[in-house]
Write a protein that holds these residues in place. Sequence first.
Motif, short mmCIF file in Angstrom:
data_model
loop_
_atom_site.label_atom_id
_atom_site.label_comp_id
_atom_site.label_asym_id
_atom_site.label_seq_id
_atom_site.Cartn_x
_atom_site.Cartn_y
_atom_site.Cartn_z
N ILE A 267 23.78 61.47 34.22
CA ILE A 267 24.62 62.53 33.68
C ILE A 267 26.04 63.05 34.55
CG2 ILE A 267 24.99 64.84 32.63
CD1 ILE A 267 22.04 64.43 31.47
N SER A 268 25.44 63.13 35.77
CA SER A 268 26.74 63.62 36.80
C SER A 268 27.06 62.40 37.67
CB SER A 268 26.37 64.74 37.43
OG SER A 268 25.40 64.55 38.34
N LYS A 269 26.76 61.39 37.43
CA LYS A 269 26.94 60.17 38.18
C LYS A 269 28.32 59.68 38.20
CE LYS A 269 23.20 58.63 40.20
NZ LYS A 269 22.90 58.73 41.67
N ALA A 274 32.49 54.09 30.73
CA ALA A 274 33.02 53.27 29.68
C ALA A 274 32.38 53.73 28.39
CB ALA A 274 32.84 51.83 30.00
N ASP A 275 33.22 53.91 27.23
CA ASP A 275 32.76 54.67 26.13
C ASP A 275 33.09 53.61 24.94
OD1 ASP A 275 35.42 54.91 25.84
OD2 ASP A 275 35.36 56.96 25.26
N HIS A 276 33.34 52.34 25.53
CA HIS A 276 33.53 51.40 24.12
C HIS A 276 32.24 50.75 24.02
CE1 HIS A 276 33.48 49.19 28.03
NE2 HIS A 276 33.25 48.02 27.45
N MET A 277 31.29 51.15 24.44
CA MET A 277 29.77 50.65 24.14
C MET A 277 29.20 51.99 23.80
SD MET A 277 28.80 47.97 27.05
CE MET A 277 29.07 49.29 28.34
N LEU A 278 28.32 51.85 22.88
CA LEU A 278 27.38 52.79 22.25
C LEU A 278 26.80 53.61 23.48
CD1 LEU A 278 26.53 54.45 19.94
CD2 LEU A 278 24.37 52.98 19.93
N GLU A 279 26.07 52.91 24.44
CA GLU A 279 25.40 53.78 25.75
C GLU A 279 26.45 54.77 26.42
OE1 GLU A 279 25.46 50.49 24.90
OE2 GLU A 279 23.31 49.91 24.92
N GLY A 280 27.56 54.13 26.71
CA GLY A 280 28.76 54.93 27.40
C GLY A 280 28.99 56.06 26.62
N LYS A 281 29.08 55.97 25.24
CA LYS A 281 29.80 57.06 24.45
C LYS A 281 28.71 58.09 24.72
CE LYS A 281 32.22 57.61 20.05
NZ LYS A 281 33.54 57.76 20.64
N GLU A 282 27.46 57.75 24.42
CA GLU A 282 26.31 58.73 24.21
C GLU A 282 26.02 59.43 25.56
OE1 GLU A 282 21.66 58.91 24.09
OE2 GLU A 282 22.36 57.84 22.57
N GLN A 287 27.31 64.51 29.10
CA GLN A 287 27.91 65.23 30.02
C GLN A 287 28.78 66.29 29.53
OE1 GLN A 287 30.71 61.95 31.47
NE2 GLN A 287 29.52 61.61 32.99
N GLU A 288 29.49 66.14 28.51
CA GLU A 288 30.25 67.21 27.75
C GLU A 288 29.36 68.24 27.54
OE1 GLU A 288 32.88 65.86 24.68
OE2 GLU A 288 33.67 64.47 26.07
N TYR A 289 28.10 68.04 26.94
CA TYR A 289 27.25 69.21 26.56
C TYR A 289 26.55 69.77 27.88
CZ TYR A 289 23.25 72.09 25.00
OH TYR A 289 22.61 72.90 24.59
N PHE A 290 26.00 69.03 28.80
CA PHE A 290 25.83 69.44 30.08
C PHE A 290 26.88 70.33 30.81
CE2 PHE A 290 25.58 68.51 34.87
CZ PHE A 290 24.37 69.09 35.10
N LEU A 368 42.54 62.05 20.14
CA LEU A 368 41.57 63.52 19.55
C LEU A 368 40.43 63.30 19.37
CD1 LEU A 368 44.27 64.82 16.79
CD2 LEU A 368 43.85 65.50 19.10
N GLU A 369 39.58 63.69 20.19
CA GLU A 369 38.00 63.34 20.28
C GLU A 369 37.17 63.62 18.81
OE1 GLU A 369 35.22 63.84 23.99
OE2 GLU A 369 36.08 65.58 23.20
N THR A 370 36.68 62.53 18.68
CA THR A 370 35.67 62.77 17.53
C THR A 370 34.06 62.27 18.06
OG1 THR A 370 36.03 60.61 16.84
CG2 THR A 370 37.34 62.36 15.74
N TRP A 371 33.19 62.71 17.33
CA TRP A 371 31.92 62.37 17.78
C TRP A 371 31.06 61.78 16.41
CZ3 TRP A 371 30.94 60.75 22.50
CH2 TRP A 371 31.55 61.35 23.38
N PRO A 372 30.40 60.97 16.41
CA PRO A 372 29.73 60.31 15.18
C PRO A 372 28.58 61.21 14.99
CG PRO A 372 29.89 58.56 16.69
CD PRO A 372 30.44 59.71 17.47
N VAL A 373 28.46 61.77 13.61
CA VAL A 373 27.39 62.77 13.41
C VAL A 373 26.16 62.40 13.58
CG1 VAL A 373 26.33 63.93 11.19
CG2 VAL A 373 28.82 64.10 11.52
#
Length: 824
Positions: A267-269, A274-282, A287-290, A368-373
């Motif tokens: 999380i803090s690495k 890279a958020d073009h892949m699902l793993e990176g986006k998650e 991180q943001e919630y952390f 503008l940031e969005t997150w999948p529900v």
Amino acid sequence: MNQTENQQPTVADLQRSFIYHLHHTLVKDKFSATKSDLYLALAYAVRDLLADRWLETQQSYYKNDAKRVYYISMEFLMGRTLGNALINLGVMEEWDTALKELGLTIEELQESEWDAGLGNGGLGRLAACFLDSLATMQLPAYGYGIRYEYGMFYQKIVDNGQHEVPDNWLRYQNPWEFDRQEHLHPIRYGGRVVDYTDRDGSLRHSWVDYYEVMALAYDVPIPGYRNSTVNTLRLWSAKASRDFDLNFFNQGNYVGSVESKMKTENISKVLYPADHMLEGKELRLRQEYFLSSATVQDIFYRFAKKFDDLKKLPDQVAIQLNDTHPVLSIPELLRILMDEKKLTWDEAWAITVNTFAYTNHTILQEALETWPVPMLGALLPRHLQIIFEINRRFLDEVAVRFPDDPQRLQRMSIIDERGDKLVRMAHLAIVASHSINGVSALHSTILKEDLFRDFYELWPERFNNKTNGITQRRWLRHCNPWLSDLISEAIGDRWTVDLDELQKLRPLAEDSEFRKRWMAIKRMNKERLARYIYQRNCVDVSPDMLFDCQTKRIHEYKRQLLNILQVIARYNRLKEYPGLELPPRTVIFAGKAAPSYTMAKLIIKLINHVGMVVNNDPAVHQQLKVLFLANYSVSLAERIFPAADLSEQISTAGTEASGTGNMKYALNGALTIGTLDGANIEIMEEVGEENIFIFGLTTPQAVTLRAAGYRPHDYYYRLPELKQVLDQISSGYFSPGNPGLFRPLVDNLLSTDYYLLLADFDAYLDAQADVDRLYMIPDEWARKSILNTAGMGKFSSDRTIGEYARDIWQIKPQPVVRGEARHW
């Protein structure tokens, strides 16, 4: 050191402290110490000077029940700390003398410090400037971010293109941080929500079956300029709640036993996975919630030391959200207030709205940031419930205010239901904050009239402007000491805390002797940068050339591509007309492209390919050089800004929120060539239209042109120089081994050209011709250079922070009394 209170240390004191840390902290002597050891000994000695002030600052805030602002940002681009600390402590000269007597130079030791690259660009650098101003203005404040083990990647140029290398900045030690083992907060993920009815008959919600990650605090001191205030930047590091799974270990599966720990601490690495892949986006969402959860828990911990009544929270706490990245702090605060503190929704909501304020930093819809529900719900099930409830109540309010307008409800909803459901983080921030601000006059106008027009019509009182600023301590006093000394000699040094004092330079712009001294310093800075260029790029540039600089994140809207198009046009003119009288010019680019941003990386490659051709062509050898300086960072920026003659601020009108590089260049005496975008407009108003080179479409004109059906091909056929340049690029003139390499850039320009490069090309060339004419009149250029610096008073981050403190946070200076920390 034996010093009385408020007494500055002597040279002998400093030498003793330096040698003590070399011998006792590092266990080295002058024979075994490396340059890194010597830097660390100096850093520890300087850190000692901060310690009492730091303790006294925190004691003062507690003793006086000071309302504090908590500035939450995913980025803090701090750069190097040593030089800034020496400047703010007022001991730069003393340390310079102390080290010289030991046979060392402060400049050499500063070079051993690795940049703390915990940011990407303007957002993170702005946050760092704000921390400096908050401490200098003696305002009670904390910065909160993430202690990324790997900062923004280290950029190398390989085969003329960007190559990313991990930036493991912590392997060199960070003497400026203190780990706080006692400040460890559990961060929950996953699980489910159980509803129950409490003894009072109220419906309650319990988050269960979650797993935990621990957030460990690391504190960094932020000294004010020549005062006793030292504020805190607290950075969170992710730690596993258990070191490893003992069951796996006992079964002989060592890898399995530590796998959970490794995943947790990812999380803090790294900054911006890279958020073009699902793993990176998650991972980004984690991180943001952390950051959000650890910070909100820490705020409650500090608040509870003195107060029991939670309704007093807005009177003691102001939380500023730096863009949307920390917006999950909103449902986290509500969750704690309702689920743990047992407040009602209405009570918790009133506290939340009165505590939060939101700064928007982007005009671009796609940014503008969005997150999948589904993703947010799986990771943070209780928070998604809270967000849905916020949205339900909010849309009920909108329906009452604007009946029979379903389209408005759809536009304003926090949940975007067009296709896959998304949570709109900017909408959540606006609904739950009492203040929403843009970062330049134009940007704030666009927010009100276009981007968030519906919200402005609902809550006009919540919207305001806070034009960005920069700290003059780092961006003039520290990075340009020669010019700083000249300015202080001429008008005194009060400008370091009141940048409006620079107005006193205006009459000196008419003094021929002062102009000569001014330009002599500019030449010294250019010589220094030229040496760096030769060492790094093996290109010999003359300080007599005009240094034309565009240094910023590589992005299509910032239009580095437009700049290189005009460079090619200049090259063609010089080739076609060998006797053409143009001032020799070195065009300098620097900046990083996001690793997955193909077009931006192709632009970097084109710049380097053009440089290969131009710099090796004897026909233009003395007239034009093109350079890309690798790994743009705060410390590299500190070399470039003092040496620049021309500052390129050429984004498409209506796309740049503010910009702060434009301010740093102008503060150091560079003239700006730019569009009427972001803070360029306000810079023009302050320095005068005659002292800046403005060109191109305005924001309304850009909107109108696109709406009318923009046809980039028309410009291609209408402008022979433009056609020649684009044909050269697409035919492989600059990439003979791979003729089609840059065709995607040209195809994109001729088919779409969303950022209107071709429409502005001719006007840009005309403005560059104006630059050439003026530079050939050195005395007039010098006069305008001085007037640019003189007009920068408005753009101090001190002014910006003063407006935040007065208009949004309602906090006041809290002077620190020295001496209290020395008593038990």
